[in-house]
Design a protein around this motif. Structure first.
Motif, PDB file in Angstrom:
ATOM      1  N   UNK A   1       0.858  -1.177   0.000  1.00 52.63           N
ATOM      2  CA  UNK A   1       0.000   0.000   0.000  1.00 52.63           C
ATOM      3  C   UNK A   1       0.901   1.235   0.000  1.00 52.63           C
ATOM      4  N   UNK A   2       0.329   2.365  -0.370  1.00 51.23           N
ATOM      5  CA  UNK A   2       1.058   3.633  -0.260  1.00 51.23           C
ATOM      6  C   UNK A   2       0.744   4.233   1.097  1.00 51.23           C
ATOM      7  N   UNK A   3       1.774   4.638   1.812  1.00 52.00           N
ATOM      8  CA  UNK A   3       1.573   5.185   3.153  1.00 52.00           C
ATOM      9  C   UNK A   3       2.468   6.404   3.351  1.00 52.00           C
ATOM     10  N   UNK A   4       1.924   7.377   4.070  1.00 53.62           N
ATOM     11  CA  UNK A   4       2.683   8.584   4.404  1.00 53.62           C
ATOM     12  C   UNK A   4       2.482   8.931   5.868  1.00 53.62           C
ATOM     13  N   UNK A   5       3.454   9.663   6.375  1.00 56.02           N
ATOM     14  CA  UNK A   5       3.372  10.180   7.739  1.00 56.02           C
ATOM     15  C   UNK A   5       3.526  11.688   7.659  1.00 56.02           C
ATOM     16  N   UNK A   6       2.649  12.394   8.353  1.00 56.68           N
ATOM     17  CA  UNK A   6       2.732  13.852   8.431  1.00 56.68           C
ATOM     18  C   UNK A   6       3.964  14.165   9.268  1.00 56.68           C
ATOM     19  N   UNK A   7       4.868  14.965   8.715  1.00 53.55           N
ATOM     20  CA  UNK A   7       6.126  15.265   9.417  1.00 53.55           C
ATOM     21  C   UNK A   7       5.903  16.002  10.740  1.00 53.55           C
TER      22      UNK A   7
ATOM     23  N   UNK B   1      -0.515   7.701  10.634  1.00 56.91           N
ATOM     24  CA  UNK B   1      -0.134   7.231   9.313  1.00 56.91           C
ATOM     25  C   UNK B   1      -1.371   7.212   8.421  1.00 56.91           C
ATOM     26  N   UNK B   2      -1.245   7.742   7.215  1.00 63.11           N
ATOM     27  CA  UNK B   2      -2.321   7.695   6.233  1.00 63.11           C
ATOM     28  C   UNK B   2      -1.958   6.645   5.194  1.00 63.11           C
ATOM     29  N   UNK B   3      -2.913   5.756   4.907  1.00 60.49           N
ATOM     30  CA  UNK B   3      -2.678   4.660   3.973  1.00 60.49           C
ATOM     31  C   UNK B   3      -3.728   4.696   2.875  1.00 60.49           C
ATOM     32  N   UNK B   4      -3.286   4.545   1.640  1.00 60.65           N
ATOM     33  CA  UNK B   4      -4.196   4.440   0.501  1.00 60.65           C
ATOM     34  C   UNK B   4      -3.843   3.180  -0.279  1.00 60.65           C
TER      35      UNK B   4
ATOM     36  N   UNK C   1      -6.751   6.046   7.958  1.00 61.72           N
ATOM     37  CA  UNK C   1      -5.789   6.746   8.792  1.00 61.72           C
ATOM     38  C   UNK C   1      -5.578   5.915  10.054  1.00 61.72           C
ATOM     39  N   UNK C   2      -4.339   5.602  10.342  1.00 63.75           N
ATOM     40  CA  UNK C   2      -3.998   4.832  11.543  1.00 63.75           C
ATOM     41  C   UNK C   2      -3.475   5.779  12.605  1.00 63.75           C
ATOM     42  N   UNK C   3      -3.976   5.610  13.793  1.00 63.22           N
ATOM     43  CA  UNK C   3      -3.467   6.392  14.917  1.00 63.22           C
ATOM     44  C   UNK C   3      -3.105   5.417  16.021  1.00 63.22           C
ATOM     45  N   UNK C   4      -2.118   5.765  16.843  1.00 64.33           N
ATOM     46  CA  UNK C   4      -1.747   4.868  17.939  1.00 64.33           C
ATOM     47  C   UNK C   4      -2.870   4.841  18.977  1.00 64.33           C
TER      48      UNK C   4
END
Length: 139
Positions: free
Chosen positions: A60-66, A72-75, A96-99
């Motif tokens: 998957x494509x995943x990014x983290x807001x710096x 983590x946002x996953x598409x 969107x994954x959050x701890x």
């Protein structure tokens, strides 16, 4: 405007509201851990008519807001069976994954904050645009 359309538009508006807070921040691509990947698959599959039929690509494509190192946002795309028992074709999703909140009894490593799957409540183009807001152009 009928009530169903109004409800979908209202939900989409609420989901887009957090984007205003995130739109300015830079994002970094990340690789998901195997634990995160499995969690995403389970969270998305639960939203399908036939969760056991869910088929996903290898990555998957995943990014983290710096500015927020923990979320983590996953598409990606998922293919699942429709009401007729046939695979409906790949459709995009956003999650969107959050701890988890810390404390005793916390078992899950992450919480799925938002899940959008194209083709149901949301048009696939809306899901793709949500992903683009986070810098994810392909998945």
């Amino acid at each position: 405007m009928n009530m169903k359309r109004f409800t979908v538009l209202a939900i989409a508006g609420m989901l887009c509201a957090p984007l205003a807070a995130h739109a300015d921040g830079p994002y970094s691509s990340i690789d998901l851990t195997s634990e995160q990947t499995e969690f995403v698959k389970q969270a998305v599959a639960k939203r399908l008519k036939d969760p056991d039929s869910a088929k996903f690509p290898d990555k998957f494509s995943a990014v983290r807001d710096d500015s927020d190192k923990e979320s983590v946002t996953v598409c990606g795309e998922v293919n699942g069976k429709n009401s007729f028992g046939a695979y409906s074709g790949a459709t995009p999703f956003y999650i969107s994954l959050i701890p988890p909140f810390s404390g005793p009894g916390t078992k899950e490593p992450f919480y799925a904050l938002v899940t959008m799957i194209g083709g149901g409540e949301f048009e696939p183009a809306v899901v793709v645009e949500m992903c683009k807001e986070f810098g994810i152009r392909s998945f």
